[in-house]
Enzyme design. Structure first.
Site, PDB file in Angstrom:
ATOM      1  N   GLY A   1     -10.889  44.473 105.667  1.00 35.11           N
ATOM      2  CA  GLY A   1     -11.809  43.877 104.704  1.00 35.11           C
ATOM      3  C   GLY A   1     -12.399  44.922 103.767  1.00 35.11           C
ATOM      4  O   GLY A   1     -12.598  44.667 102.577  1.00 35.11           O
TER       5      GLY A   1
ATOM      6  N   GLN B   1     -16.825  37.149 106.515  1.00 35.55           N
ATOM      7  CA  GLN B   1     -17.500  36.410 107.595  1.00 35.55           C
ATOM      8  C   GLN B   1     -17.223  34.913 107.533  1.00 35.55           C
ATOM      9  O   GLN B   1     -17.565  34.177 108.457  1.00 35.55           O
ATOM     10  CB  GLN B   1     -19.021  36.625 107.528  1.00 35.55           C
ATOM     11  CG  GLN B   1     -19.486  37.978 108.020  1.00 35.55           C
ATOM     12  CD  GLN B   1     -19.258  38.191 109.516  1.00 35.55           C
ATOM     13  OE1 GLN B   1     -19.258  37.253 110.306  1.00 35.55           O
ATOM     14  NE2 GLN B   1     -19.067  39.434 109.908  1.00 35.55           N
TER      15      GLN B   1
ATOM     16  N   THR C   1       4.430  50.861 103.709  1.00 31.70           N
ATOM     17  CA  THR C   1       5.288  49.988 104.513  1.00 31.70           C
ATOM     18  C   THR C   1       4.418  49.005 105.281  1.00 31.70           C
ATOM     19  O   THR C   1       3.400  49.380 105.867  1.00 31.70           O
ATOM     20  CB  THR C   1       6.167  50.836 105.453  1.00 31.70           C
ATOM     21  OG1 THR C   1       6.936  51.718 104.639  1.00 31.70           O
ATOM     22  CG2 THR C   1       7.100  49.960 106.274  1.00 31.70           C
TER      23      THR C   1
ATOM     24  N   CYS D   1     -26.340  51.025 113.120  1.00 32.57           N
ATOM     25  CA  CYS D   1     -25.035  50.401 112.953  1.00 32.57           C
ATOM     26  C   CYS D   1     -23.999  51.467 113.233  1.00 32.57           C
ATOM     27  O   CYS D   1     -24.261  52.425 113.940  1.00 32.57           O
ATOM     28  CB  CYS D   1     -24.895  49.790 111.578  1.00 32.57           C
ATOM     29  SG  CYS D   1     -25.124  50.955 110.261  1.00 32.57           S
TER      30      CYS D   1
HETATM   31  C1  LIG Z   1     -16.639  43.172 108.819  1.00 34.11           C
HETATM   32  C2  LIG Z   1     -16.983  42.984 107.399  1.00 34.11           C
HETATM   33  C3  LIG Z   1     -16.376  43.753 106.381  1.00 34.11           C
HETATM   34  C4  LIG Z   1     -15.429  44.869 106.683  1.00 34.11           C
HETATM   35  O1  LIG Z   1     -14.207  44.413 107.197  1.00 34.11           O
HETATM   36  P1  LIG Z   1     -13.293  45.456 108.020  1.00 34.11           P
HETATM   37  O2  LIG Z   1     -12.017  44.716 108.225  1.00 34.11           O
HETATM   38  O3  LIG Z   1     -14.017  45.751 109.289  1.00 34.11           O
HETATM   39  O4  LIG Z   1     -13.139  46.649 107.154  1.00 34.11           O
HETATM   40  C5  LIG Z   1     -16.711  43.481 105.079  1.00 34.11           C
HETATM   41  N1  LIG Z   1     -17.575  42.517 104.765  1.00 34.11           N
HETATM   42  C6  LIG Z   1     -18.185  41.765 105.686  1.00 34.11           C
HETATM   43  C7  LIG Z   1     -19.131  40.692 105.279  1.00 34.11           C
HETATM   44  C8  LIG Z   1     -17.903  41.974 107.037  1.00 34.11           C
HETATM   45  O5  LIG Z   1     -18.525  41.230 107.967  1.00 34.11           O
END
Ligand SMILES: *Cc1c(COP(=O)(O)O)cnc(C)c1O
Length: 389
Positions: A70, A179, A237, A325
């Site tokens: 994410g 989320q 890849t 965190c």
């Molecule tokens: C967990 C999260 C991310 C980051 O995603 P990852 O796959 O852990 O890098 C970004 N935005 C929100 C709202 C998240 O809860």
């Protein structure tokens, strides 16, 4: 009893998802970019998974790009759009003060490079309005990025309305839906967003696989440069196990969405009601409407969140506090400060986040343990002494 109540941090990999990944650790090892059949088999599976992700959020398969997480999707969307369109449109970006660090830190870095960023404040429930966004738009605004659902308190933003405002003013709109996807309905056509980030490990796929939806016709610059993968937009890849997993996980999550939402919100309400009845001097930080089904965030005044987490852990319960965190720092959460909590109240907050695997028995166990922990910690607190005088 062991209770995993930190599904907003990450989720357990679903056994069906593990099964779907297995071929990648066995026969499906070809490089999808090669033309012999071993490679073509892998290519076919990648494209099948892409179709599943596309179907889940109602877009075309070619509008889905696989990424590593994410965080990468957020970085790419924001930088990619700003850098490609800044010359034509300008260097102003609008966001909110409760975004995930993947967005906030990207914006902070870009400010040093000459971008101008407006972070809209949220109200005491954690919401921004489309009107606020509209009033912040300037002639040089290139991008608006507002998260779909907040990871700490669960507030769901009026994404459809904000997207309409963005469209009317001809500004690109990205949403971090990490989320939301797999937890509430997410339909990119209905929402009208231009770009949307999602991440597999938040809905029972493993860590290390994410995706970015990019509406066709929009051309963010690359974040990475290299080979021709992902239609030249995201080289490297392909992560075949991760891609198989995210396809299986999103398919399962969407198939069971309504049933799971009903179950999970029943658990949330049971916990919230129980906390209200058993622990005095609490502040519920989770909004009462437009909230993720599985998120409960509560400040238990006059105690330290960190001590509470340790005691919950000793009782087999995994949760998260409103301060420390990943970085290990003890600054109170920017989200809790943004909704107006004083530092000391923010410090005493705890987040429980549930998924379909959680049970009523687990909620009742938390309700048995938490009030005792709160009472015990308050006994040791000099602040509490004054309250009871
Ligand atoms: C967990 C999260 C991310 C980051 O995603 P990852 O796959 O852990 O890098 C970004 N935005 C929100 C709202 C998240 O809860």
């Amino acid at each position: 009893m062991f209770v995993y109540a930190d599904n907003a941090a990450t989720t357990r990999i679903d056994p069906d998802v593990v099964k779907a990944m297995m071929p990648a650790f066995d026969e499906l090892y070809g490089n999808p970019s090669t033309i012999y059949s071993k490679g073509r088999e892998a290519r076919e599976q990648v494209e099948l998974a892409r179709e599943k992700v596309a179907k889940a959020i109602n877009c075309l398969p070619r509008e889905i790009y696989f990424t590593s997480c994410g965080t990468e999707s957020d970085n790419w969307a924001i930088r990619g759009i700003a850098e490609h369109y800044a010359a034509k449109k300008g260097k102003h970006i609008i966001s909110t003060n409760i975004e995930h660090h993947a967005v906030l830190e990207t914006l902070k870095a870009m400010e040093k490079e000459g971008y101008r960023v407006t972070l809209l404040p949220v109200n005491e429930e954690g919401f921004v309005t489309a009107r606020q966004v509209e009033e912040a738009i300037c002639p040089d605004t290139v991008l608006i990025t507002v998260m779909t659902a907040n990871n700490e308190i669960g507030s769901i933003q009026p994404i459809r309305e904000i997207a309409a405002v963005a469209k009317e003013h001809n500004v690109f709109f990205h949403t971090d839906a990490v989320q939301a996807v797999g937890h509430i309905p997410v339909d990119v056509q209905d929402l009208g967003v231009d770009l949307l980030s999602l991440s597999g490990h938040k809905f029972h796929a493993p860590k290390g696989i994410g995706a970015l939806y990019v509406r066709r016709g929009i051309l963010p610059d690359n974040l990475l440069y290299g080979g021709g993968q992902e239609r030249r937009k995201r080289p490297g890849t392909e992560n075949i196990p991760g891609i198989l997993a995210i396809g299986a996980a999103i398919e399962k999550a969407t198939a069971n969405l309504e049933r799971d939402m009903a179950h999970v919100s029943m658990l949330r309400d049971r916990l919230l009601n129980g906390i209200r009845q058993t622990i005095p001097h609490c502040k519920i930080n989770t909004p009462t409407h437009d909230c993720l089904p599985g998120t409960v965030n509560v400040s238990i005044k006059y105690i330290e969140g960190e001590s509470m987490l340790l005691m919950l852990d000793m009782n087999g319960i995994c949760a998260t506090s409103g301060s420390a965190c990943a970085s290990g720092d003890l600054d109170p959460s920017h989200v809790l400060l943004a909704i107006g909590l004083p530092h000391e109240v923010a410090h005493g907050s705890v987040r429980f986040s549930f998924c379909a695997e959680n049970t009523v028995e687990e909620i009742d166990y938390i309700l048995e343990v938490l009030p005792k922990i709160a009472a015990r910690l308050r006994e040791m607190s000099p602040l509490w002494e004054n309250v009871n005088k």
